[in-house]
Design a protein around this motif. Structure first.
Motif, short mmCIF file in Angstrom:
data_model
loop_
_atom_site.label_atom_id
_atom_site.label_comp_id
_atom_site.label_asym_id
_atom_site.label_seq_id
_atom_site.Cartn_x
_atom_site.Cartn_y
_atom_site.Cartn_z
N ILE A 116 0.83 -1.20 0.00
CA ILE A 116 0.00 0.00 0.00
C ILE A 116 0.87 1.26 0.00
O ILE A 116 0.58 2.24 -0.69
N LEU A 155 -9.18 -2.75 -2.85
CA LEU A 155 -9.34 -1.37 -3.29
C LEU A 155 -10.55 -1.21 -4.22
O LEU A 155 -11.31 -0.24 -4.11
N ALA A 158 -13.77 -1.59 -2.09
CA ALA A 158 -13.97 -0.41 -1.24
C ALA A 158 -14.44 0.77 -2.07
O ALA A 158 -15.35 1.51 -1.67
N ASN A 159 -13.84 0.96 -3.25
CA ASN A 159 -14.23 2.06 -4.12
C ASN A 159 -15.68 1.93 -4.58
O ASN A 159 -16.36 2.94 -4.83
N GLU A 164 -16.45 -3.47 4.75
CA GLU A 164 -15.15 -4.08 5.07
C GLU A 164 -15.26 -5.55 5.45
O GLU A 164 -14.37 -6.34 5.14
N ILE A 214 -6.78 -3.20 6.31
CA ILE A 214 -7.85 -2.20 6.40
C ILE A 214 -7.57 -1.22 7.54
O ILE A 214 -7.72 0.00 7.38
N VAL A 217 -4.85 1.23 6.46
CA VAL A 217 -5.32 2.26 5.53
C VAL A 217 -6.10 3.34 6.28
O VAL A 217 -5.96 4.54 6.00
N HIS A 218 -6.90 2.95 7.24
CA HIS A 218 -7.65 3.94 8.02
C HIS A 218 -6.72 4.80 8.87
O HIS A 218 -6.90 6.02 8.96
N PHE A 224 -10.03 4.23 2.78
CA PHE A 224 -9.80 3.88 1.37
C PHE A 224 -10.02 5.06 0.45
O PHE A 224 -9.30 5.24 -0.53
N TYR A 227 -6.98 7.13 0.57
CA TYR A 227 -5.87 6.46 -0.11
C TYR A 227 -5.99 6.59 -1.62
O TYR A 227 -5.02 6.92 -2.31
#
Length: 249
Positions: A116, A155, A158-159, A164, A214, A217-218, A224, A227
């Motif tokens: 990531i 990704l 999430a997009n 999650e 996850i 990323v948070h 997300f 990111y």
């Protein structure tokens, strides 16, 4: 309504599956036979290739590095009906037999977080290829179909607004559906002298690994959405990416 199977039954691959049919935040479903994730394709039979074409595959993205491709060539290179792209994604997520010297304390979730952080140009390129792909389904894959492929899948989902818990479940599916593949990779790795403990760590698909990604990323990118914005991918590309997975063509 058509009924779809998530796993595409093939002779030469064991982890080619659809990321359609997942509930999204707005109450819809991700679209079937639009984006698929997979393991290595080098063992596909002619019948397997026809099956993938019949399922609409028109773009293939190979996330493996040059060494892997030289050893196990992709059958879609130069294919008349499929656009083939090679975007290597993080060699440290390569097959377990290439990690014989790694420490047994190796943690897959750490490697996902490193991907990531360190693979943003390659990740951005993969997302742009998917967003700009021609009509038809896109298949992206690596060797086992769980690590490099798992990062990209997380990704994409999430997009598209998939929660999650579902992203974690999608990641963990490899453990339940890919027995022959994992067994073959395990045998090869052990044959090359890789420690048993390391093999078991690297070939596992434990929910904890995706949970850790996850959380990372948070904590480091404001989620997300933050990111994806930080990748430098244009807003229109992210919109097309979401539409590809959410709306009918």
């Amino acid at each position: 309504m058509l009924a779809y199977e998530r796993l595409i039954a093939l002779e030469g691959a064991h982890n080619v599956r659809d990321i359609g049919g997942y509930r999204t935040a707005n109450g819809g479903l991700t679209r079937w036979r639009s984006i698929l994730r997979g393991d290595g394709l080098h063992r596909l039979s002619a019948g397997d290739i026809d099956t993938l074409l019949d399922n609409g595959i028109r773009t293939v993205i190979d996330l493996r590095n040059a060494h892997e491709i030289a050893a196990e060539p992709n059958p879609f290179t130069g294919h008349a009906r499929v656009r083939y792209h090679n975007t290597p994604l993080f060699s440290a997520l390569a097959p377990v037999e290439m990690m014989a010297d790694a420490a047994v304390s190796f943690d897959m979730s750490d490697r996902y977080c490193q991907a990531i952080d360190n693979c943003q140009p390659a990740i951005a390129e993969v997302l742009k290829i998917i967003a700009d792909a021609p009509d038809g389904a896109v298949l992206f894959h690596c060797s086992a179909g769980k690590d490099r492929t798992g990062v990209i899948s997380a990704l994409l989902l999430a997009n598209a607004g998939v929660d999650e818990a579902t992203i974690i479940e999608d990641y963990a599916l490899t453990a339940t559906i890919s027995g022959p593949l994992i067994a073959r990779l395990r045998e090869r790795a052990l044959g090359r002298g890789t420690p048993v403990a390391l093999v078991d760590i690297v070939l596992a698909s434990k929910p904890r690994s995706m949970q850790q990604l996850i959380r990372y990323v948070h904590e480091n990118y404001d989620g997300f959405e933050g990111y994806l914005r930080g990748l430098g991918v244009q807003h229109g590309t992210l919109t097309r990416l979401g539409e590809r997975l959410l709306h009918n063509p």
